[in-house]
Design a protein around this motif. Sequence first.
Motif, PDB file in Angstrom:
ATOM      1  N   MET A   6       6.913 -13.417   3.302  1.00 32.19           N
ATOM      2  CA  MET A   6       6.355 -12.070   3.408  1.00 32.19           C
ATOM      3  C   MET A   6       6.112 -11.754   4.873  1.00 32.19           C
ATOM      4  N   ASP A   7       6.196 -10.472   5.209  1.00 28.89           N
ATOM      5  CA  ASP A   7       5.807 -10.029   6.533  1.00 28.89           C
ATOM      6  C   ASP A   7       4.471  -9.307   6.430  1.00 28.89           C
ATOM      7  N   ILE A   8       3.947  -8.854   7.548  1.00 25.56           N
ATOM      8  CA  ILE A   8       2.613  -8.235   7.533  1.00 25.56           C
ATOM      9  C   ILE A   8       2.597  -6.947   6.716  1.00 25.56           C
ATOM     10  N   ASP A   9       3.706  -6.198   6.702  1.00 26.76           N
ATOM     11  CA  ASP A   9       3.729  -4.971   5.900  1.00 26.76           C
ATOM     12  C   ASP A   9       3.640  -5.288   4.406  1.00 26.76           C
ATOM     13  N   SER A  10       4.337  -6.347   3.970  1.00 28.28           N
ATOM     14  CA  SER A  10       4.238  -6.775   2.568  1.00 28.28           C
ATOM     15  C   SER A  10       2.829  -7.265   2.256  1.00 28.28           C
ATOM     16  N   ALA A  11       2.233  -8.000   3.183  1.00 28.26           N
ATOM     17  CA  ALA A  11       0.862  -8.481   2.984  1.00 28.26           C
ATOM     18  C   ALA A  11      -0.100  -7.301   2.864  1.00 28.26           C
ATOM     19  N   ARG A  12       0.117  -6.270   3.655  1.00 31.35           N
ATOM     20  CA  ARG A  12      -0.739  -5.070   3.562  1.00 31.35           C
ATOM     21  C   ARG A  12      -0.588  -4.386   2.213  1.00 31.35           C
ATOM     22  N   GLN A  13       0.619  -4.399   1.651  1.00 34.40           N
ATOM     23  CA  GLN A  13       0.825  -3.825   0.324  1.00 34.40           C
ATOM     24  C   GLN A  13       0.093  -4.633  -0.740  1.00 34.40           C
ATOM     25  N   VAL A  14       0.147  -5.959  -0.617  1.00 32.35           N
ATOM     26  CA  VAL A  14      -0.578  -6.816  -1.563  1.00 32.35           C
ATOM     27  C   VAL A  14      -2.078  -6.538  -1.468  1.00 32.35           C
ATOM     28  N   LEU A  15      -2.591  -6.453  -0.257  1.00 31.40           N
ATOM     29  CA  LEU A  15      -4.017  -6.176  -0.061  1.00 31.40           C
ATOM     30  C   LEU A  15      -4.388  -4.814  -0.640  1.00 31.40           C
ATOM     31  N   ALA A  16      -3.560  -3.815  -0.409  1.00 30.72           N
ATOM     32  CA  ALA A  16      -3.828  -2.466  -0.915  1.00 30.72           C
ATOM     33  C   ALA A  16      -3.813  -2.409  -2.437  1.00 30.72           C
ATOM     34  N   ALA A  17      -3.129  -3.358  -3.076  1.00 33.00           N
ATOM     35  CA  ALA A  17      -3.066  -3.403  -4.543  1.00 33.00           C
ATOM     36  C   ALA A  17      -4.307  -4.052  -5.156  1.00 33.00           C
ATOM     37  N   ARG A  22      -9.893  -2.631  -1.647  1.00 30.37           N
ATOM     38  CA  ARG A  22     -10.002  -1.199  -1.329  1.00 30.37           C
ATOM     39  C   ARG A  22     -11.462  -0.763  -1.340  1.00 30.37           C
ATOM     40  N   LEU A  23     -12.232  -1.241  -2.318  1.00 29.39           N
ATOM     41  CA  LEU A  23     -13.650  -0.897  -2.406  1.00 29.39           C
ATOM     42  C   LEU A  23     -14.401  -1.323  -1.153  1.00 29.39           C
ATOM     43  N   VAL A  24     -14.120  -2.521  -0.680  1.00 27.09           N
ATOM     44  CA  VAL A  24     -14.808  -3.070   0.487  1.00 27.09           C
ATOM     45  C   VAL A  24     -14.265  -2.466   1.784  1.00 27.09           C
ATOM     46  N   GLY A  25     -13.010  -2.039   1.783  1.00 26.23           N
ATOM     47  CA  GLY A  25     -12.402  -1.460   2.978  1.00 26.23           C
ATOM     48  C   GLY A  25     -11.671  -2.472   3.845  1.00 26.23           C
ATOM     49  N   THR A  26     -11.171  -3.537   3.234  1.00 22.10           N
ATOM     50  CA  THR A  26     -10.526  -4.625   3.966  1.00 22.10           C
ATOM     51  C   THR A  26      -9.193  -4.199   4.565  1.00 22.10           C
ATOM     52  N   GLU A  27      -8.952  -4.661   5.798  1.00 14.51           N
ATOM     53  CA  GLU A  27      -7.661  -4.475   6.472  1.00 14.51           C
ATOM     54  C   GLU A  27      -7.142  -5.843   6.886  1.00 14.51           C
TER      55      GLU A  27
END
Length: 142
Positions: A6-17, A22-27
């Motif tokens: 995975m690259d960072i963009d894929s990791a961001r998609q996993v996190l966004a899912a 999302r509730l906590v506001g994690t990036e």
Amino acid sequence: MTTTTMDIDSARQVLAAQPFARLVGTEITEFGGGRATLVIPVRDELRQQFGFVHGGVLSYAADNALTFAAGTVLGPNVLTGGFTVTYLRPAAGDRLRAEAVVAGSTRRQAVVNCEIYAESSDAEPVLCAVAQGTTRVVERAL
């Protein structure tokens, strides 16, 4: 067993899912090479009765950072097997930064260390918690 890189963009998609993320506001700000860094903006809803960031938020940050770091070496189908967290100081400030690094791994599991810092724009980062955990590859698609 095949691992998918995975690259960072894929990791961001996993996190966004993740609804809780999302509730906590994690990036996610770093992902790759056995490392992951998560950032959580601190807001009043994340504090406990004394005004510090709740320990549950710190534990969540450690858990998720550990798993993302492991995902860089094991692939995306990983879950936390267990972790310990030690609170060193109360967390106060504008944001939390959880930095996780894989200490060692096999084909099926990884041991990961994490440091969590409380950050403010007007002060040096403060190490407020450390954690170590184990993640495991899940055989079925998640």
